[in-house]
Write a protein that holds these residues in place. Structure first.
Motif, mmCIF file in Angstrom:
data_model
loop_
_atom_site.group_PDB
_atom_site.id
_atom_site.type_symbol
_atom_site.label_atom_id
_atom_site.label_comp_id
_atom_site.label_asym_id
_atom_site.label_seq_id
_atom_site.Cartn_x
_atom_site.Cartn_y
_atom_site.Cartn_z
ATOM 1 N N PHE A 25 0.856 -1.191 0.000
ATOM 2 C CA PHE A 25 0.000 0.000 0.000
ATOM 3 C C PHE A 25 0.889 1.237 0.000
ATOM 4 O O PHE A 25 1.576 1.503 1.001
ATOM 5 C CB PHE A 25 -0.924 -0.006 1.219
ATOM 6 C CG PHE A 25 -1.762 -1.254 1.335
ATOM 7 C CD1 PHE A 25 -2.962 -1.355 0.654
ATOM 8 C CD2 PHE A 25 -1.326 -2.337 2.105
ATOM 9 C CE1 PHE A 25 -3.734 -2.507 0.753
ATOM 10 C CE2 PHE A 25 -2.084 -3.484 2.209
ATOM 11 C CZ PHE A 25 -3.302 -3.575 1.526
ATOM 12 N N PRO A 26 0.929 2.007 -1.085
ATOM 13 C CA PRO A 26 1.836 3.165 -1.172
ATOM 14 C C PRO A 26 1.719 4.127 -0.001
ATOM 15 O O PRO A 26 2.724 4.678 0.457
ATOM 16 C CB PRO A 26 1.424 3.830 -2.490
ATOM 17 C CG PRO A 26 0.848 2.717 -3.303
ATOM 18 C CD PRO A 26 0.160 1.812 -2.322
ATOM 19 N N ALA A 27 0.517 4.330 0.510
ATOM 20 C CA ALA A 27 0.343 5.277 1.613
ATOM 21 C C ALA A 27 1.027 4.812 2.890
ATOM 22 O O ALA A 27 1.298 5.623 3.787
ATOM 23 C CB ALA A 27 -1.151 5.491 1.873
ATOM 24 N N LEU A 28 1.305 3.519 3.001
ATOM 25 C CA LEU A 28 1.928 2.971 4.212
ATOM 26 C C LEU A 28 3.421 2.724 4.038
ATOM 27 O O LEU A 28 4.029 2.042 4.870
ATOM 28 C CB LEU A 28 1.239 1.656 4.599
ATOM 29 C CG LEU A 28 -0.250 1.725 4.932
ATOM 30 C CD1 LEU A 28 -0.780 0.333 5.261
ATOM 31 C CD2 LEU A 28 -0.493 2.684 6.090
ATOM 32 N N MET A 29 4.031 3.268 2.987
ATOM 33 C CA MET A 29 5.415 2.922 2.672
ATOM 34 C C MET A 29 6.370 3.228 3.817
ATOM 35 O O MET A 29 7.207 2.398 4.193
ATOM 36 C CB MET A 29 5.886 3.648 1.413
ATOM 37 C CG MET A 29 7.291 3.210 0.969
ATOM 38 S SD MET A 29 7.886 4.100 -0.480
ATOM 39 C CE MET A 29 8.216 5.730 0.220
ATOM 40 N N HIS A 30 6.278 4.412 4.414
ATOM 41 C CA HIS A 30 7.208 4.764 5.479
ATOM 42 C C HIS A 30 6.973 3.910 6.728
ATOM 43 O O HIS A 30 7.922 3.511 7.409
ATOM 44 C CB HIS A 30 7.102 6.253 5.810
ATOM 45 C CG HIS A 30 7.634 7.135 4.721
ATOM 46 N ND1 HIS A 30 6.812 7.746 3.805
ATOM 47 C CD2 HIS A 30 8.901 7.489 4.388
ATOM 48 C CE1 HIS A 30 7.543 8.455 2.966
ATOM 49 N NE2 HIS A 30 8.812 8.310 3.287
ATOM 50 N N LEU A 39 8.557 0.495 5.937
ATOM 51 C CA LEU A 39 10.020 0.503 6.053
ATOM 52 C C LEU A 39 10.439 0.501 7.516
ATOM 53 O O LEU A 39 11.400 -0.177 7.899
ATOM 54 C CB LEU A 39 10.597 1.718 5.327
ATOM 55 C CG LEU A 39 10.441 1.735 3.803
ATOM 56 C CD1 LEU A 39 10.995 3.035 3.225
ATOM 57 C CD2 LEU A 39 11.141 0.546 3.163
ATOM 58 N N GLY A 40 9.717 1.248 8.339
ATOM 59 C CA GLY A 40 10.035 1.275 9.767
ATOM 60 C C GLY A 40 9.835 -0.077 10.421
ATOM 61 O O GLY A 40 10.653 -0.514 11.247
ATOM 62 N N LEU A 41 8.764 -0.785 10.061
ATOM 63 C CA LEU A 41 8.526 -2.112 10.623
ATOM 64 C C LEU A 41 9.618 -3.088 10.193
ATOM 65 O O LEU A 41 10.063 -3.934 10.986
ATOM 66 C CB LEU A 41 7.163 -2.629 10.178
ATOM 67 C CG LEU A 41 5.946 -1.880 10.736
ATOM 68 C CD1 LEU A 41 4.659 -2.423 10.125
ATOM 69 C CD2 LEU A 41 5.896 -1.992 12.255
#
Length: 504
Positions: A114-119, A122-124
């Motif tokens: 999901f592009p909106a959850l990209m950051h 990456l953090g997870l």
């Protein structure tokens, strides 16, 4: 990436040759960790193969910003194992920490769809890797009876085979899905791989014995589901909170001058090291001795040199990936080779050449020309530099003609892999063998700091060299060869400091 079958320690190799055949059978638990690590590396290298291409070709990032984010992500991936190792040493134990870390990484891979959850994704992945990576590596060592168990070197060789098998499959499967069907199919495949790794570890943990458990712990069961879920939820909340805080602090930090940024980053790192190095109040481990501190210091010194190696090597997922995408002729027999496939050359070469290196190291280690662990790592750096001399020529031809044949990039990957065979497994085996018991997982995490710093530099070095007139690949050739030569000169001193027997 890590070697798959090189025998990293000469004394252990010699012991293997002279041990009774019945005592050479590897522990049954090694198979469990082998497949768990294979699937975890499948997920990581699937993500690594796609990230820069995804940012540039799908998310609209320019080259510099994409490489910077790649460097930040991969750098933090190798920074958090230091913290995850300390948490395991003090509280969770290696096995519980690995399961929690794998669960968080699986969530991260699926979130990348999901592009909106990209950051957030990456953090997870960063946090999850910190709990998983140092603890599976440490668990391999705990399967054996002491640091001189003659099976240890062979066991780590098999463990590295799992790493490289996953790394070989990842660009072919996740990379192809991402490039051909859609980016999110590739990221989803990486998440499935991580899930399979978790299932493998939980299903086969009976064969692990006490490996990865603290003295008072028992194997994970259904009663531990709440622990895993609560820690995983805490990791999600932590990442979400850091993203919100960075939205406020990030612009302020970015406005600081370079020296102020470095000073602040170093201060935070020192504070983290001080906090996690303090022993737990109920620690049952023996106190540190002068020899222990010598070993720790020696590992840290070698780690600083190894940064030069990984800064060059990790160009594979950044500038070299873009070189494959934009300046390499990929048409063969009427078929366009996916860009990500080039990143499978490294693990394939490891599988093919590792038995050769195992034979060379074994024979060399029993001769008067034996080379210590530190000396082998120094040679690996020099070989990496030779690869960048070839890459320099390839870049010159591409600049003149637009593109170069695929054989140029393939040759560079092969040369770099030879250097890796000399450095990476040797370093990991060295750390696992000489690390004081109190700091076993922590020191393994500290060792990964070299990769953390190097991955960040790998993503930002091209930008840092802008305006200096120094081309990237010639600079990396000089850095690798120079650092390797200096380390080789210092080898006798470092061997004495760490209590290793050979002078060179």
């Amino acid at each position: 990436m890590i070697n798959s079958a090189t025998t990293p320690d000469a004394r252990t190799a010699g012991a293997v040759l002279h041990a009774a055949p019945g005592k050479l059978r590897q522990p049954a638990g090694l198979k469990v960790i082998f497949f768990a690590e294979m699937w975890e590396r499948f997920s990581y290298y699937g993500m690594r193969a796609l990230l820069v291409l995804y940012l540039v070709n799908a998310m609209g990032y320019n080259r510099g910003d994409a490489l910077a984010l790649y460097g930040m992500y991969t750098g933090l991936v190798y920074f958090t194992p230091m913290i995850g190792g300390a948490i395991a040493d003090k509280y969770l134990g290696n096995r519980r920490a690995a399961v929690i870390g794998g669960s968080v990484m699986m969530l991260g891979h699926f979130a990348m769809a999901f592009p909106a959850l990209m950051h957030l994704a990456l953090g997870l992945l960063i946090v999850g890797n910190g709990l998983f990576k140092p603890n599976t590596t440490t668990m391999v060592g705990e399967l054996y009876e002491g640091e001189n168990d003659p099976r240890r070197a062979g066991g780590y060789s098999i463990f590295y085979m799992g790493i490289n098998l996953g790394a070989f499959l990842a660009p072919l499967v996740a990379g192809s899905l991402g490039e051909k069907l859609g980016w999110h199919f590739g990221f989803g495949a990486a998440g499935v791989g991580m899930g399979l790794g978790l299932i493998q570890m939980l299903w086969g943990q009976k064969t692990l014995g006490r490996a990865g458990l603290k003295p008072h712990q028992e194997a994970l069961g259904l009663r531990d589901a709440g622990l895993v879920l609560s820690w995983s939820a805490a990791c999600v909340a932590l990442v979400f909170g850091v993203i919100k805080v960075w939205a406020v602090v990030g612009p302020w930090y970015g406005a600081l001058q370079g020296t102020a940024q470095v000073a602040l980053a170093v201060s935070v790192l020192v504070a983290v090291l001080w906090a996690i190095a303090r022993p737990a109040k109920d620690s049952e481990l023996p106190p540190m001795t002068g020899q222990d501190w010598g070993r720790v210091l020696g590992v840290v010194i070698v780690m600083v040199f190894v940064i030069a190696f990984w800064t060059g090597f990790e160009q594979a997922g950044g500038t070299m990936s873009l070189f494959a995408d934009q300046q390499t002729e990929r048409e063969m027999f009427g078929i366009t080779i996916p860009t990500t496939w080039f990143q499978s050359i490294n693990p394939l070469t490891i599988v093919l050449l590792a038995p050769v290196f195992a034979m060379i190291w074994t024979r060399l280690d029993q001769s008067r020309f034996a080379i210590s662990d530190v000396g082998k790592q120094a040679l690996g750096m020099i070989v990496l530099g030779l690869g960048f001399l070839v890459m320099t020529q390839a870049q010159s031809i591409a600049d003149a003609n637009g593109k170069v044949g695929a054989q140029w990039l393939a040759l560079v990957y092969v040369i770099h892999t030879v250097g890796e065979l000399m450095l990476s497994p040797v370093g990991l085996s060295m750390v696992s063998r000489i690390a004081p018991a109190r700091l076993a997982a922590l020191l393994m995490g500290v060792w990964f700091l070299s990769s953390a710093a190097a991955n960040y530099l790998a993503g930002t070095l091209e930008h840092m060299l802008e305006g200096t007139g120094i081309p990237l690949y010639p600079f990396l050739a000089g850095l690798s060869i120079g650092a390797g030569t200096l380390l080789f000169v210092l080898t006798p001193l470092l061997n004495r400091l760490m209590g290793l027997r050979r002078p060179v």
